[in-house]
Design an enzyme around this catalytic site. Structure first.
Site, PDB file in Angstrom:
ATOM      1  N   SER A  48       0.525 -26.275 -56.611  1.00  0.00           N
ATOM      2  CA  SER A  48       0.439 -26.422 -58.057  1.00  0.00           C
ATOM      3  C   SER A  48       0.314 -25.052 -58.735  1.00  0.00           C
ATOM      4  O   SER A  48       1.219 -24.226 -58.626  1.00  0.00           O
ATOM      5  CB  SER A  48      -0.721 -27.354 -58.406  1.00  0.00           C
ATOM      6  OG  SER A  48      -0.667 -27.766 -59.738  1.00  0.00           O
TER       7      SER A  48
ATOM      8  N   ASP B  80       5.512 -37.015 -59.473  1.00  0.00           N
ATOM      9  CA  ASP B  80       4.812 -35.824 -59.966  1.00  0.00           C
ATOM     10  C   ASP B  80       5.512 -35.328 -61.225  1.00  0.00           C
ATOM     11  O   ASP B  80       6.736 -35.162 -61.227  1.00  0.00           O
ATOM     12  CB  ASP B  80       4.862 -34.745 -58.876  1.00  0.00           C
ATOM     13  CG  ASP B  80       4.132 -33.465 -59.239  1.00  0.00           C
ATOM     14  OD1 ASP B  80       3.573 -33.367 -60.342  1.00  0.00           O
ATOM     15  OD2 ASP B  80       4.138 -32.544 -58.390  1.00  0.00           O
TER      16      ASP B  80
ATOM     17  N   HIS C 142       1.388 -35.818 -57.305  1.00  0.00           N
ATOM     18  CA  HIS C 142       0.878 -34.456 -57.318  1.00  0.00           C
ATOM     19  C   HIS C 142      -0.477 -34.422 -56.606  1.00  0.00           C
ATOM     20  O   HIS C 142      -1.315 -35.301 -56.797  1.00  0.00           O
ATOM     21  CB  HIS C 142       0.710 -33.981 -58.765  1.00  0.00           C
ATOM     22  CG  HIS C 142       0.447 -32.522 -58.892  1.00  0.00           C
ATOM     23  ND1 HIS C 142       1.450 -31.586 -58.879  1.00  0.00           N
ATOM     24  CD2 HIS C 142      -0.705 -31.835 -59.029  1.00  0.00           C
ATOM     25  CE1 HIS C 142       0.932 -30.381 -59.009  1.00  0.00           C
ATOM     26  NE2 HIS C 142      -0.372 -30.500 -59.096  1.00  0.00           N
TER      27      HIS C 142
END
Length: 314
Positions: free
Chosen positions: A158, A255, A285
């Site tokens: 991320s 995601d 995610h």
């Protein structure tokens, strides 16, 4: 369209039942506490050794945590410097600990986890500067840790994937440490001035990471509109991605960051970078860090480890 993994659906239902307010609806401190509590439920696996150190940084000491694998390698192992996710605002060495332990054992390498300065107290480019300093330190001090400085890789999930991409660009542009691999786990590589992607509409609500939370993170990390166009803040906006290290890219079907991760993998390939892209259709995610909660998290760890082993053995 692929279906959401049943274990992921069960997890999302459980989180809904807890009725915790979304990240964008609480203070920074409360959001940090919520993430800490979520990851405290995981049971980290044993490793050979763990050291907490402070290393020199551009604005003072940077805490790092160094992991050695449970099975001691025959020779000096490769070194994987990793940067945690959390929107540049949340996360720390402890939230990232289960992931680091799993990777050091799966890849038989040293893992150095970096506790970079977080926004909003320290907006862009503070985190980039800290992460780059940590990679330079790792290149110099790997032998003192028992690692091989000639086999140095970087990676993160991320926001950590964003920082990973930025560090590879910086290392190339500055003639910095020679990196043999980059692991980009559902990376946040776009910015508010970048292209629009369908995955923000399709997956922007109800799948753990929400569109409004991404906007909340972005506002705290990028506090100057000019910085939103900086390629070290949004690597997808970089004009030239050639000359970067081979990449493992992981994306997830549910995601909001799915499409920008795919776009970055495609751009790397177009620039002549060797890319192994694994897309996990039924995942959300953050799934790679959901160890012992979502079975496919272990497949994500193995994907990262496979890329590292191939790079270290090359």
């Amino acid at each position: 369209m692929a279906e959401l993994d049943p274990q992921v659906r069960q997890l999302l239902d459980l989180l809904d039942q807890q009725r915790a307010p979304p990240t964008y609806g609480v203070s920074v401190e409360t959001a940090r506490d919520q993430l800490d509590e979520l990851f405290s439920m995981l049971d980290p696996e044993p490793v050979g050794d763990v050291q907490d150190l402070d290393i020199p940084g551009p604005a003072g000491p940077i805490p790092v945590r160094v992991y050695a694998p449970e099975d001691e390698p025959d020779d000096s192992p490769g070194v994987f410097v990793t940067f945690h996710g959390g929107g540049w605002v949340l996360g720390d060495l402890d939230t990232h600990d289960p992931f680091c332990r799993a990777v050091t054992n799966a890849a038989d390498c040293l893992v150095i986890s970096v506790d970079y300065r977080r926004a909003p107290e320290h907006p862009f480019p503070a985190a980039v500067k800290d992460c780059y300093a940590a990679v330079e330190w790792a290149a110099d001090y790997a032998p003192h840790l028992g690692g091989d400085p000639e086999r140095l890789a970087v990676g993160g999930d991320s926001a950590g994937g964003n920082l990973t991409a930025a560090i590879t660009l910086l290392a190339r542009d500055r003639g910095g440490p020679d990196l043999c691999h980059q692991s980009l786990i559902y990376p946040a590589v776009n910015s508010r001035v970048g292209p629009e992607f369908d995955s923000y509409e399709e997956n922007g609500s109800g799948y753990f990471l929400e569109r409004e939370s991404m906007e909340w993170y972005d506002e705290r990390y990028i506090q100057d509109d000019l910085d939103a166009r900086n390629e070290y803040a949004a690597p997808l906006l970089a004009r030239d991605l050639s000359g970067l290290p081979p990449a493992t890219v992981i994306t997830a079907g549910f995601d909001p960051l799915r499409d920008e991760g795919i776009a970055y993998a495609d751009r790397l390939e177009d620039a002549g970078v060797a890319v192994s892209h694994e897309h996990f259709e039924g995942m959300i995610h953050g799934f790679v860090s959901m160890l012992d909660v979502v079975d496919r998290s272990h497949d994500g760890i193995e994907t990262v480890a496979d890329g590292l082993r191939d790079a270290f053995d090359a």
